[in-house]
Write a protein that holds these residues in place. Structure first.
Motif, PDB file in Angstrom:
ATOM      1  N   ALA A  70      28.536  42.838  39.126  1.00 32.99           N
ATOM      2  CA  ALA A  70      29.197  44.144  39.185  1.00 32.99           C
ATOM      3  C   ALA A  70      28.362  45.218  38.497  1.00 32.99           C
ATOM      4  O   ALA A  70      27.556  44.929  37.616  1.00 32.99           O
ATOM      5  CB  ALA A  70      30.574  44.070  38.532  1.00 32.99           C
ATOM      6  N   LEU A  71      28.587  46.448  38.929  1.00 35.65           N
ATOM      7  CA  LEU A  71      27.948  47.630  38.343  1.00 35.65           C
ATOM      8  C   LEU A  71      29.010  48.707  38.217  1.00 35.65           C
ATOM      9  O   LEU A  71      29.776  48.940  39.154  1.00 35.65           O
ATOM     10  CB  LEU A  71      26.830  48.133  39.256  1.00 35.65           C
ATOM     11  N   PHE A  72      29.069  49.330  37.050  1.00 33.58           N
ATOM     12  CA  PHE A  72      29.987  50.456  36.904  1.00 33.58           C
ATOM     13  C   PHE A  72      29.375  51.554  36.052  1.00 33.58           C
ATOM     14  O   PHE A  72      28.399  51.337  35.338  1.00 33.58           O
ATOM     15  CB  PHE A  72      31.364  50.017  36.363  1.00 33.58           C
ATOM     16  N   ASP A  73      29.959  52.737  36.182  1.00 33.04           N
ATOM     17  CA  ASP A  73      29.507  53.919  35.446  1.00 33.04           C
ATOM     18  C   ASP A  73      30.311  54.061  34.156  1.00 33.04           C
ATOM     19  O   ASP A  73      31.544  54.000  34.194  1.00 33.04           O
ATOM     20  CB  ASP A  73      29.745  55.195  36.267  1.00 33.04           C
ATOM     21  N   ALA A  74      29.620  54.295  33.044  1.00 31.17           N
ATOM     22  CA  ALA A  74      30.313  54.578  31.790  1.00 31.17           C
ATOM     23  C   ALA A  74      30.775  56.032  31.738  1.00 31.17           C
ATOM     24  O   ALA A  74      31.627  56.387  30.940  1.00 31.17           O
ATOM     25  CB  ALA A  74      29.418  54.269  30.594  1.00 31.17           C
ATOM     26  N   ASP A  75      30.208  56.873  32.600  1.00 26.83           N
ATOM     27  CA  ASP A  75      30.586  58.287  32.694  1.00 26.83           C
ATOM     28  C   ASP A  75      30.395  59.046  31.386  1.00 26.83           C
ATOM     29  O   ASP A  75      31.165  59.946  31.046  1.00 26.83           O
ATOM     30  CB  ASP A  75      32.037  58.428  33.191  1.00 26.83           C
ATOM     31  N   GLY A  76      29.325  58.713  30.674  1.00 21.51           N
ATOM     32  CA  GLY A  76      29.047  59.363  29.398  1.00 21.51           C
ATOM     33  C   GLY A  76      28.791  60.859  29.485  1.00 21.51           C
ATOM     34  O   GLY A  76      28.987  61.573  28.507  1.00 21.51           O
ATOM     35  N   GLY A  77      28.392  61.366  30.634  1.00 23.83           N
ATOM     36  CA  GLY A  77      28.124  62.795  30.779  1.00 23.83           C
ATOM     37  C   GLY A  77      29.268  63.585  31.369  1.00 23.83           C
ATOM     38  O   GLY A  77      29.099  64.744  31.742  1.00 23.83           O
ATOM     39  N   PHE A  78      30.452  62.982  31.426  1.00 20.18           N
ATOM     40  CA  PHE A  78      31.580  63.659  32.070  1.00 20.18           C
ATOM     41  C   PHE A  78      31.920  64.981  31.398  1.00 20.18           C
ATOM     42  O   PHE A  78      32.305  65.942  32.054  1.00 20.18           O
ATOM     43  CB  PHE A  78      32.830  62.758  32.081  1.00 20.18           C
ATOM     44  N   GLU A  79      31.789  65.046  30.070  1.00 19.29           N
ATOM     45  CA  GLU A  79      32.224  66.246  29.348  1.00 19.29           C
ATOM     46  C   GLU A  79      31.394  67.470  29.726  1.00 19.29           C
ATOM     47  O   GLU A  79      31.933  68.555  29.913  1.00 19.29           O
ATOM     48  CB  GLU A  79      32.179  66.016  27.836  1.00 19.29           C
ATOM     49  N   VAL A  80      30.084  67.302  29.864  1.00 21.13           N
ATOM     50  CA  VAL A  80      29.220  68.408  30.276  1.00 21.13           C
ATOM     51  C   VAL A  80      29.651  68.913  31.652  1.00 21.13           C
ATOM     52  O   VAL A  80      29.762  70.119  31.887  1.00 21.13           O
ATOM     53  CB  VAL A  80      27.741  67.975  30.275  1.00 21.13           C
ATOM     54  N   ARG A  81      29.905  67.967  32.563  1.00 23.66           N
ATOM     55  CA  ARG A  81      30.343  68.352  33.913  1.00 23.66           C
ATOM     56  C   ARG A  81      31.712  69.024  33.886  1.00 23.66           C
ATOM     57  O   ARG A  81      31.951  69.997  34.601  1.00 23.66           O
ATOM     58  CB  ARG A  81      30.357  67.127  34.838  1.00 23.66           C
ATOM     59  N   ALA A  82      32.611  68.515  33.062  1.00 25.46           N
ATOM     60  CA  ALA A  82      33.959  69.078  32.967  1.00 25.46           C
ATOM     61  C   ALA A  82      33.904  70.510  32.417  1.00 25.46           C
ATOM     62  O   ALA A  82      34.594  71.402  32.929  1.00 25.46           O
ATOM     63  CB  ALA A  82      34.846  68.211  32.074  1.00 25.46           C
ATOM     64  N   LYS A  83      33.072  70.737  31.406  1.00 19.24           N
ATOM     65  CA  LYS A  83      32.943  72.087  30.846  1.00 19.24           C
ATOM     66  C   LYS A  83      32.310  73.034  31.859  1.00 19.24           C
ATOM     67  O   LYS A  83      32.686  74.196  31.942  1.00 19.24           O
ATOM     68  CB  LYS A  83      32.149  72.048  29.542  1.00 19.24           C
ATOM     69  N   ALA A  84      31.361  72.530  32.639  1.00 15.88           N
ATOM     70  CA  ALA A  84      30.728  73.359  33.678  1.00 15.88           C
ATOM     71  C   ALA A  84      31.741  73.774  34.739  1.00 15.88           C
ATOM     72  O   ALA A  84      31.588  74.818  35.378  1.00 15.88           O
ATOM     73  CB  ALA A  84      29.568  72.612  34.318  1.00 15.88           C
ATOM     74  N   LYS A  85      32.780  72.965  34.912  1.00 17.96           N
ATOM     75  CA  LYS A  85      33.839  73.285  35.873  1.00 17.96           C
ATOM     76  C   LYS A  85      34.984  74.062  35.216  1.00 17.96           C
ATOM     77  O   LYS A  85      36.043  74.240  35.808  1.00 17.96           O
ATOM     78  CB  LYS A  85      34.403  72.001  36.486  1.00 17.96           C
ATOM     79  N   ASN A  86      34.762  74.481  33.959  1.00 18.33           N
ATOM     80  CA  ASN A  86      35.741  75.259  33.195  1.00 18.33           C
ATOM     81  C   ASN A  86      37.071  74.545  33.016  1.00 18.33           C
ATOM     82  O   ASN A  86      38.131  75.162  33.023  1.00 18.33           O
ATOM     83  CB  ASN A  86      35.960  76.637  33.828  1.00 18.33           C
ATOM     84  N   LYS A  87      37.016  73.236  32.817  1.00 13.68           N
ATOM     85  CA  LYS A  87      38.247  72.490  32.553  1.00 13.68           C
ATOM     86  C   LYS A  87      38.743  72.818  31.161  1.00 13.68           C
ATOM     87  O   LYS A  87      37.965  73.091  30.247  1.00 13.68           O
ATOM     88  CB  LYS A  87      38.006  70.982  32.681  1.00 13.68           C
TER      89      LYS A  87
END
Length: 191
Positions: A70-87
């Motif tokens: 199996a392979l999965f994403d830890a999604d460690g960079g989600f916060e940068v992307r979320a802030k870029a989307k003005n969440k």
């Protein structure tokens, strides 16, 4: 997941990934050796839709004797992307908690030391991207990004999450396949 999993029931080996883009890139890496090489070897790459579906698919395949990785994403960079989307910060905090819970759950399932956001990992049973596939490719395979840009220009489309285009870009990419991806395929192949 059920449609995709059905194909793996008759595979020699199965490789569980979150989505079709991971499937396309790894099939494309196999194509670099010989078109259809992984399929010919009886390896089925199964996109299960999200990391939350990996344990169930893994348990089913393992219970019927199909070797599975199996392979999965830890999604460690989600916060940068979320802030870029003005969440909103509350939404970001909730998302951080959800990712941490899921990462820990998967690591526990696979018998790996639990962390909220693990680093890139290749173990005997699973691999983890510290963020996600596209972030990994952007940081580690410039030629893949160039191949995507050429395909986008030639076809006049946006490649984002386009399975066929990702496989084609992977096949056409110059340079060496990043070491982590090559090592993951070695594990998938059971070598």
């Amino acid at each position: 997941m059920a449609d995709q999993l059905a194909i793996a029931l008759f595979a020699n080996r199965a490789f569980l990934v979150e989505g079709t883009t991971e499937s396309a890139v790894f099939y494309g890496i196999g194509d670099r050796t010989s078109p259809g090489a992984l399929e010919a070897a009886g390896i089925s790459i199964v996109p299960v839709g999200s990391k939350t579906s990996i344990p169930l698919a893994h348990a089913i395949l393992k219970s019927i004797g199909v070797p599975v990785y199996a392979l999965f994403d830890a999604d460690g960079g989600f916060e940068v992307r979320a802030k870029a989307k003005n969440k909103k910060q509350d939404d970001i905090d909730r998302e951080r908690k959800n990712h941490a819970v899921e990462n820990r759950r998967l690591m526990r399932y696979f018998g790996l030391p639990e962390e909220d956001f693990p680093p890139a990992t290749i173990s005997e049973v699973a691999a983890i991207f510290d963020d996600h596939l596209e972030a990994f490719l952007s940081a580690n395979w410039d030629e893949w990004i160039s191949a995507c840009n050429i395909i986008e220009t030639d076809a006049g489309i946006n490649l984002a999450k386009n399975q066929l285009a990702y496989r084609t870009a992977t096949l056409r990419s110059g340079g060496e396949v990043p070491e982590m991806l090559a090592q993951i395929l070695v594990k998938v192949e059971g070598k």
